[in-house]
Enzyme design. Structure first.
Site, short mmCIF file in Angstrom:
data_model
loop_
_atom_site.label_atom_id
_atom_site.label_comp_id
_atom_site.label_asym_id
_atom_site.label_seq_id
_atom_site.Cartn_x
_atom_site.Cartn_y
_atom_site.Cartn_z
CG ASN A 85 2.79 -1.05 3.13
OD1 ASN A 85 2.19 -2.05 2.73
ND2 ASN A 85 4.01 -0.76 2.71
N GLY A 86 1.46 -3.22 5.35
CA GLY A 86 2.06 -4.41 5.95
C GLY A 86 1.01 -5.38 6.44
CE LYS A 102 7.17 -6.83 -18.00
NZ LYS A 102 7.14 -7.84 -16.95
CB CYS A 158 -0.90 0.00 1.23
SG CYS A 158 -1.88 -1.50 1.42
CD GLU A 168 9.90 -10.05 -18.12
OE1 GLU A 168 9.47 -8.89 -18.05
OE2 GLU A 168 9.84 -10.86 -17.16
CG HIS A 228 9.58 -33.70 -24.06
ND1 HIS A 228 9.73 -35.05 -24.28
CD2 HIS A 228 10.71 -33.12 -24.50
CE1 HIS A 228 10.90 -35.28 -24.83
NE2 HIS A 228 11.53 -34.11 -24.97
CD GLU A 278 3.82 -8.70 -14.93
OE1 GLU A 278 4.24 -8.66 -13.76
OE2 GLU A 278 4.42 -8.19 -15.90
CD1 TRP A 287 -2.48 -4.67 -4.87
CD2 TRP A 287 -1.77 -5.91 -3.15
NE1 TRP A 287 -2.26 -5.96 -5.34
CE2 TRP A 287 -1.83 -6.74 -4.31
CE3 TRP A 287 -1.34 -6.48 -1.95
CZ2 TRP A 287 -1.48 -8.08 -4.29
CZ3 TRP A 287 -1.01 -7.83 -1.93
CH2 TRP A 287 -1.08 -8.61 -3.09
CE LYS A 302 7.59 -0.97 -10.68
NZ LYS A 302 7.71 -1.58 -12.01
NE ARG A 324 4.17 1.58 -1.57
CZ ARG A 324 5.25 0.87 -1.34
NH1 ARG A 324 6.29 0.99 -2.14
NH2 ARG A 324 5.32 0.02 -0.35
#
Length: 608
Positions: free
Chosen positions: A98-99, A485, A2, A481, A504, A488, A74, A603, A27
């Site tokens: 935050n936490g 992307k 947050c 990656e 396979h 996301e 968040w 983030k 955030r």
């Protein structure tokens, strides 16, 4: 996770805090709120949704205040809702946090027995009630000290009280918190961009430190109340570096900033005429490097993909065994580490909870720790034995772009430095590797010129439901990656696979509705990749190739073929990343997705 902001000074705090919340929205953005003093009492406004929802709520109010705290959330405990949004209140006390409070259930039951009423599903409300409980007979800062003695977990918070309308108290443990020092005004925030347009001078709080912020100054103590002398850091970022600069999205701006980010990460760190890396930039000595028996690289998400590339580079150049771990897995196994183990932690923010925990475990086992990080003054940078800053500048888009490619540059420099020091790389070869790196920014500029070509491909593929990304050798993590992307920011299911592993299992998924993105640079594995393209093509897949040489065989087998300028095999990983970033970006925009703030993501992941 947050975002926290607080202001105390002589200006109107409301617009300052609201502007800071917009800068911190990366955030978290499922709800937001603000608390401010008016006529001797604290007024709280909060709501579910992004910052503009909060702005709509307060825009019609004619308010002015010299002290305010704000929060953008968040969600961890409790769904996004008005009730779960911060700030939270208990009596005269209001808090933003935050936490995670790990023992909040136990504390909640105890507080309920004492008569406290809970109105949210959050763990934060427990902390607010505890502070209010102790503030009945103590100053705000002492009430905070007593409250956190009962709390287990990670937290950063700012608290105000109607009983003491001239101060903000802020505490940090395992979650970032920084104090901004202005001219007759002060800020407390989760991250520097929140107040960068007002001040470039900052105090970074360490674990178990408290800041008592008055109109006339900042007083920092440990949790016991002992005063601390803190260094004031000067932040080199300009406010414009954290703005969109005319681009439609931060992510697109940050993609286009990559040549500059690479150049800034290289600058002053190489001696091309000698074929040397300035190892002091890593904080290392030649003796440190010579004592290495093995290397662990640990990271999360996109940084983990950089870590795999680092393994390829270090093992091939330096011939030292390298293990790569996802940080959340590393911390729960029993790795074989000695005092001759070199531990590399990669984290864009320097605050990633799992990576920090892995670092601490490695240090406990005797390893020397190097952090590759983008944020000056972050927890990772302060807790490491050695630190290498990537100098990407602020990365606001949640999906990492420029931070990722500068992490690869950092690992490339580290690989050369280790190899030269240990004698596994000749001066001539090292000089060639460095020379290629110096030319990389201009080559990336050329790659960016194919943006329109990528956009046209994206228009044809934006309605696909599944993608497969294939790469071999050092390009396998680039396939990972590219798939990440796309997942996301467009919410399309995508998988990255080693191209040789396709037969396979994943080959069963390929049909005419499946786009298959293949990385096919020139080099020793080119012919192998060409065979994999033929296998996918024969199953009807829509083939999109990213190649570094004009090749008729590839063009014939591909629906779409993108060609970029060639460099060496290590740096081709960076060059080939750019088209994948642009492809994901354009597909997401065409699908109407929120590119900079994708759903469910934040983030800086500062909780486990």
């Amino acid at each position: 996770m947050c975002g926290i902001i607080g202001y105390i000074g002589n200006r109107n705090a409301i617009p300052i805090v609201m502007d800071a919340l917009r800068r911190l929205e990366y955030r978290g953005y499922d709800s937001a709120g603000i608390a401010y003093f008016t006529e001797g009492r604290i007024e709280v406004k909060r709501c579910k949704g992004k910052i503009n929802m909060l702005e709509n709520e307060i825009s019609s109010l004619n308010i002015s205040a010299n002290i305010a705290i704000g929060h953008t959330r968040w969600a961890t405990h409790g769904k996004p809702s008005d009730e779960n949004a911060h700030p939270h209140r208990s009596g005269s006390v209001v808090i933003v946090h935050n936490g995670i409070i790990e023992n909040h259930i136990e504390l909640k039951h105890s507080l309920q027995k004492e008569g406290f009423t809970f109105t949210s599903e959050t763990d934060t409300e427990v902390l607010c009630h505890l502070i209010n409980k102790y503030s009945a007979a103590a100053s705000l800062e002492n009430a905070v000290r007593m409250a956190i003695k009962e709390v287990n977990g990670a937290y950063a918070f700012a608290v105000i009280s109607e009983k003491e309308p001239d101060k903000i108290v802020a505490v940090r443990k395992e979650s970032p918190l920084v104090i901004g020092l202005g001219a007759g005004e002060f800020f407390v925030a989760s991250d520097v961009p929140a107040f960068l347009s007002h001040s470039k001078n900052a105090i970074f709080l360490e674990n178990d430190e408290m800041a008592i912020i008055h109109r006339d100054g900042v007083f920092v103590t440990d949790i016991a109340g002992n005063p601390l002398n803190k260094n004031v850091a000067t932040i080199s970022w300009s406010p414009s570096m954290a703005e969109k600069g005319g681009y439609r999205h931060f992510m697109l701006k940050e993609i286009y900033e990559q040549p500059r980010a690479i150049a800034d990460t290289i600058r002053g760190r190489v001696l091309p005429e000698k074929g040397e890396i300035v190892i002091e930039e890593f904080g290392l000595t030649k003796e440190d490097i010579k004592e290495i028996d093995n290397i662990f690289i640990v990271a999360c998400g996109t940084s983990y993909h950089a870590a795999i590339i680092g393994k390829y580079m270090i093992e091939e150049m330096a011939r030292i065994p390298v293990e790569v771990d996802i940080a959340s897995e590393f911390r729960y196994r029993n790795p074989i580490i000695t005092d001759r183990t070199f531990f590399v932690a990669i984290t864009q923010s320097g605050e990633t909870a799992d990576t920090l925990a892995a670092m601490r475990e490695a240090k406990k086992l005797g390893a020397k720790v190097l952090s590759i990080c983008n944020v000056i003054g972050s927890t990772a940078s302060r807790e490491s034995d050695f630190i290498f800053y990537t100098h990407s500048g602020p990365e606001i888009g949640v999906a990492s772009t420029k931070a990722f490619i500068t992490q690869i540059v950092a690992l490339y420099l580290l690989s050369i430095a280790i190899s030269k020091t240990r004698g596994s790389l000749s001066n001539e070869t090292a000089s060639e590797l460095i020379e290629e790196l110096l030319h990389l920014p201009s080559k990336i500029e050329h790659v960016l010129e194919i943006n329109n070509e990528i956009f046209n491909i994206a228009k044809e593929l934006s309605k696909a439901k599944d993608f497969l990304y294939l790469g071999r050798g050092i390009n396998y993590p680039i396939a990972l990656e590219g798939a990440l992307k796309l997942k996301e920011i467009s919410y399309i299911h995508a998988e990255g696979y080693p191209a040789g592993e396709m037969k396979h299992g994943p080959i069963a998924l390929i049909d005419e509705d499946m786009p298959v993105v293949v990385l096919a640079p020139s080099g020793k594995l080119y012919e192998k990749v060409l065979s994999n393209i033929e296998e996918a093509n024969s199953r009807g897949g829509t083939i999109i190739t990213i190649s570094t040489s004009h090749n008729e065989a590839i063009k014939k087998l591909s629906r779409y073929s993108v060609t970029i300028k060639d460099t060496n095999e290590y740096l081709n990983t960076i060059a080939m990343t750019i088209p994948l970033q642009l492809l994901a970006y354009h597909i997401a925009v065409l699908r109407g997705c929120d590119v900079d703030q994708p759903r469910n993501l934040a983030k800086s992941v500062t909780v486990e």
